[in-house]
Write an enzyme that holds these catalytic residues in place. Structure first.
Site, PDB file in Angstrom:
ATOM      1  N   ARG A  51       0.824  -1.218   0.000  1.00 39.49           N
ATOM      2  CA  ARG A  51       0.000   0.000   0.000  1.00 39.49           C
ATOM      3  C   ARG A  51       0.851   1.259   0.000  1.00 39.49           C
ATOM      4  O   ARG A  51       0.410   2.316  -0.460  1.00 39.49           O
ATOM      5  CB  ARG A  51      -0.970   0.016   1.186  1.00 39.49           C
ATOM      6  CG  ARG A  51      -2.029   1.126   1.023  1.00 39.49           C
ATOM      7  CD  ARG A  51      -2.929   1.295   2.239  1.00 39.49           C
ATOM      8  NE  ARG A  51      -2.316   2.066   3.276  1.00 39.49           N
ATOM      9  CZ  ARG A  51      -2.047   1.624   4.506  1.00 39.49           C
ATOM     10  NH1 ARG A  51      -2.328   0.382   4.847  1.00 39.49           N
ATOM     11  NH2 ARG A  51      -1.484   2.403   5.392  1.00 39.49           N
ATOM     12  N   TYR A 105     -11.120  17.293 -17.569  1.00 39.77           N
ATOM     13  CA  TYR A 105     -11.709  15.948 -17.509  1.00 39.77           C
ATOM     14  C   TYR A 105     -12.896  15.940 -16.526  1.00 39.77           C
ATOM     15  O   TYR A 105     -12.813  16.538 -15.445  1.00 39.77           O
ATOM     16  CB  TYR A 105     -10.628  14.959 -17.071  1.00 39.77           C
ATOM     17  CG  TYR A 105     -11.122  13.552 -16.941  1.00 39.77           C
ATOM     18  CD1 TYR A 105     -11.448  12.807 -18.072  1.00 39.77           C
ATOM     19  CD2 TYR A 105     -11.289  12.961 -15.694  1.00 39.77           C
ATOM     20  CE1 TYR A 105     -11.918  11.511 -17.958  1.00 39.77           C
ATOM     21  CE2 TYR A 105     -11.750  11.661 -15.572  1.00 39.77           C
ATOM     22  CZ  TYR A 105     -12.071  10.938 -16.709  1.00 39.77           C
ATOM     23  OH  TYR A 105     -12.530   9.661 -16.586  1.00 39.77           O
ATOM     24  N   ASP A 176      -2.682  17.948 -16.279  1.00 40.53           N
ATOM     25  CA  ASP A 176      -3.115  16.627 -16.730  1.00 40.53           C
ATOM     26  C   ASP A 176      -2.627  16.480 -18.171  1.00 40.53           C
ATOM     27  O   ASP A 176      -3.129  17.138 -19.084  1.00 40.53           O
ATOM     28  CB  ASP A 176      -4.647  16.534 -16.644  1.00 40.53           C
ATOM     29  CG  ASP A 176      -5.188  15.165 -17.048  1.00 40.53           C
ATOM     30  OD1 ASP A 176      -4.481  14.419 -17.760  1.00 40.53           O
ATOM     31  OD2 ASP A 176      -6.338  14.852 -16.655  1.00 40.53           O
ATOM     32  N   LYS A 201      -4.478   5.133 -20.073  1.00 36.78           N
ATOM     33  CA  LYS A 201      -4.544   5.501 -21.480  1.00 36.78           C
ATOM     34  C   LYS A 201      -3.226   5.148 -22.192  1.00 36.78           C
ATOM     35  O   LYS A 201      -2.872   3.989 -22.249  1.00 36.78           O
ATOM     36  CB  LYS A 201      -4.909   6.984 -21.604  1.00 36.78           C
ATOM     37  CG  LYS A 201      -6.039   7.427 -20.644  1.00 36.78           C
ATOM     38  CD  LYS A 201      -7.375   6.754 -20.916  1.00 36.78           C
ATOM     39  CE  LYS A 201      -8.401   6.947 -19.806  1.00 36.78           C
ATOM     40  NZ  LYS A 201      -8.660   8.310 -19.388  1.00 36.78           N
TER      41      LYS A 201
HETATM   42  C1  PLP Z   1      -9.223   8.952 -18.321  1.00 36.60           C
HETATM   43  C2  PLP Z   1      -8.756  10.287 -17.902  1.00 36.60           C
HETATM   44  C3  PLP Z   1      -8.623  10.624 -16.554  1.00 36.60           C
HETATM   45  C4  PLP Z   1      -9.027   9.677 -15.429  1.00 36.60           C
HETATM   46  O1  PLP Z   1      -8.250   8.523 -15.449  1.00 36.60           O
HETATM   47  P1  PLP Z   1      -8.753   7.108 -14.838  1.00 36.60           P
HETATM   48  O2  PLP Z   1      -7.560   6.243 -15.017  1.00 36.60           O
HETATM   49  O3  PLP Z   1      -9.951   6.706 -15.613  1.00 36.60           O
HETATM   50  O4  PLP Z   1      -9.084   7.365 -13.405  1.00 36.60           O
HETATM   51  C5  PLP Z   1      -8.144  11.868 -16.230  1.00 36.60           C
HETATM   52  N1  PLP Z   1      -7.820  12.763 -17.187  1.00 36.60           N
HETATM   53  C6  PLP Z   1      -7.932  12.483 -18.488  1.00 36.60           C
HETATM   54  C7  PLP Z   1      -7.553  13.517 -19.490  1.00 36.60           C
HETATM   55  C8  PLP Z   1      -8.409  11.239 -18.894  1.00 36.60           C
HETATM   56  O5  PLP Z   1      -8.534  10.971 -20.196  1.00 36.60           O
END
Ligand code: PLP
Length: 397
Positions: A51, A105, A176, A201
């Protein structure tokens, strides 16, 4: 390691963070499932625990992510949203104020609009492309959140001047960078304090792992890591291992995503059935000049506005044979989604249109298939979409 820091992204993606290997050692880093690890008898040294994110699989993948981002350190957690949530709460406390990009997002918007107010933290959303965004700063503004390229219009931010404005006002900046991956953009090089990815992603890249990462200075990443220990969104070692495996081909995959992006966007611009193409690699994109400066590749995300609107889009998505209708992005397979039903479903059609997302908008996450096959698939789907349009036009006559 010193040499690796001078090496290219492909070499880093395969080797960064590896310890020394000898004869009969495995070439592939094994999965260590043990939740706990033997301690020093005198209590010296860190306590290793899954963890805490300091077990062997985590340590390796974090070093690799840091090397790819040009960061001192990185921390990997259970999802992109876990990464963003922990990064935010590592910076702000009750009574603080956040400024965030309007083009954010949906999950992050939920965190800022619904969760943080319960802890006495307010957020103002701004258009970071308009010079007046700095008006949103308050004396208690501690954090600025950007996202680049944005979803689904692929707006690209020139991060350096934005980060400078934030720092001049005593705020920390998080970006992000999910849509870019560290191959196409490294926000820390532009003065940003923390970079966040949904590793679900491009980083993992195969639509089979949910994970998130935060990278930055050792101090800021440790502040995130301390929260991760307490809030507990650890990534399971199997998933860490899958992420590591996926990341080995990151640079290679991004090359193909970038090439497919350019090929499909250029083709789409010539199609009468497509009213508008959103792709930062096209001269027609509002941020093309910035994108050329700050990105090393324009990416695999493309926005298509079908001339026939929502009804054409409905026929288009049903006719696809190679591309799959599914949310999410960044995997080896081409995925299509309609923001009106996914990321922007919470907005009224009017508000969506005001934000540049009219019905008929199709978000494409190009995979690594052959561009000719994707284009052929889109061509036949577009024909199916337009047959409907002609049919309706004549029926209305
Ligand atoms: C998918 C996504 C997230 C969130 O990610 P998860 O792995 O689904 O929690 C945050 N920001 C962007 C730009 C995303 O495409």
């Amino acid at each position: 390691m010193t040499d690796l820091h001078r090496s290219g992204p492909s070499t880093r993606a395969v080797h960064a963070g590896e310890g020394p290997r000898g004869v009969h050692d495995p070439v592939v880093n094994p999965i260590v499932l043990s939740t706990t690890f033997m301690s020093e008898p005198d209590g010296d040294g860190p306590v290793l625990y899954q963890r805490y994110g300091n077990a062997p699989n985590h340590v390796l993948v974090e070093a690799r992510l840091a090397a790819l981002e040009g960061a001192e350190d990185a921390v990997v957690v259970g999802s992109g949203m876990a990464a963003m949530s922990l990064a935010v709460i590592s910076v702000v406390s009750a009574g603080d104020h956040v400024v965030a990009t309007e083009a954010i997002y949906g999950g992050t918007r939920g965190l800022l609009e619904k969760e943080l107010p319960r802890f006495g933290i307010e957020t103002t959303f701004v258009d970071l492309s308009s010079p007046s965004w700095t008006d949103a700063f308050r004396p208690n503004t501690k954090l600025l959140i950007g996202e680049s390229p944005s979803n689904p219009l692929l707006r690209v931010l020139d991060l350096r001047p934005i980060a400078d404005e934030a720092h001049a006002r005593g705020a920390v900046m998080i970006v992000d960078s999910t849509f870019a991956s560290p191959v196409n953009a490294r926000p820390l090089e532009h003065g940003v304090d923390l970079v966040m990815h949904s590793a679900t992603k491009y980083l993992a890249g195969h639509s089979d792992v949910t994970a998130g990462v935060i990278a930055g200075s050792r101090e800021r990443v440790n502040a995130v890591r301390d929260r991760a220990k307490v809030w507990g969104p650890a990534l399971d070692p199997h998933a860490v291992w899958l992420l590591e495996r996926g990341m080995k081909t990151l640079a290679l995959r991004m090359e193909r995503h970038n090439a497919n992006g350019i090929a499909v966007a250029a083709w789409a611009e010539t199609q009468p059935g497509i009213a508008r193409v959103h792709y930062p690699g096209l001269a027609s994109h509002p941020d093309h000049a910035v994108a050329k400066q700050v990105l090393d590749g324009f990416g695999g995300m493309v926005g298509l506005e079908l001339a026939g609107g929502g009804e054409a889009a409905a026929r288009f998505v049903r006719a696809l044979k190679v591309a799959k209708l599914a949310p999410s992005l960044g995997g080896v397979e081409t995925l299509i989604s309609e923001p009106r039903y996914t990321s922007h479903a919470g907005m009224s059609p009017e508000r969506r249109a005001a934000n540049g997302i009219r019905d008929g908008f199709i978000r494409v996450s190009l995979g690594i298939e052959d561009a000719t096959d994707i284009i052929a698939d889109f061509e036949q789907a577009l024909a199916a979409a337009n047959v409907g349009v002609e049919h309706e036009a004549s029926a209305a006559d």
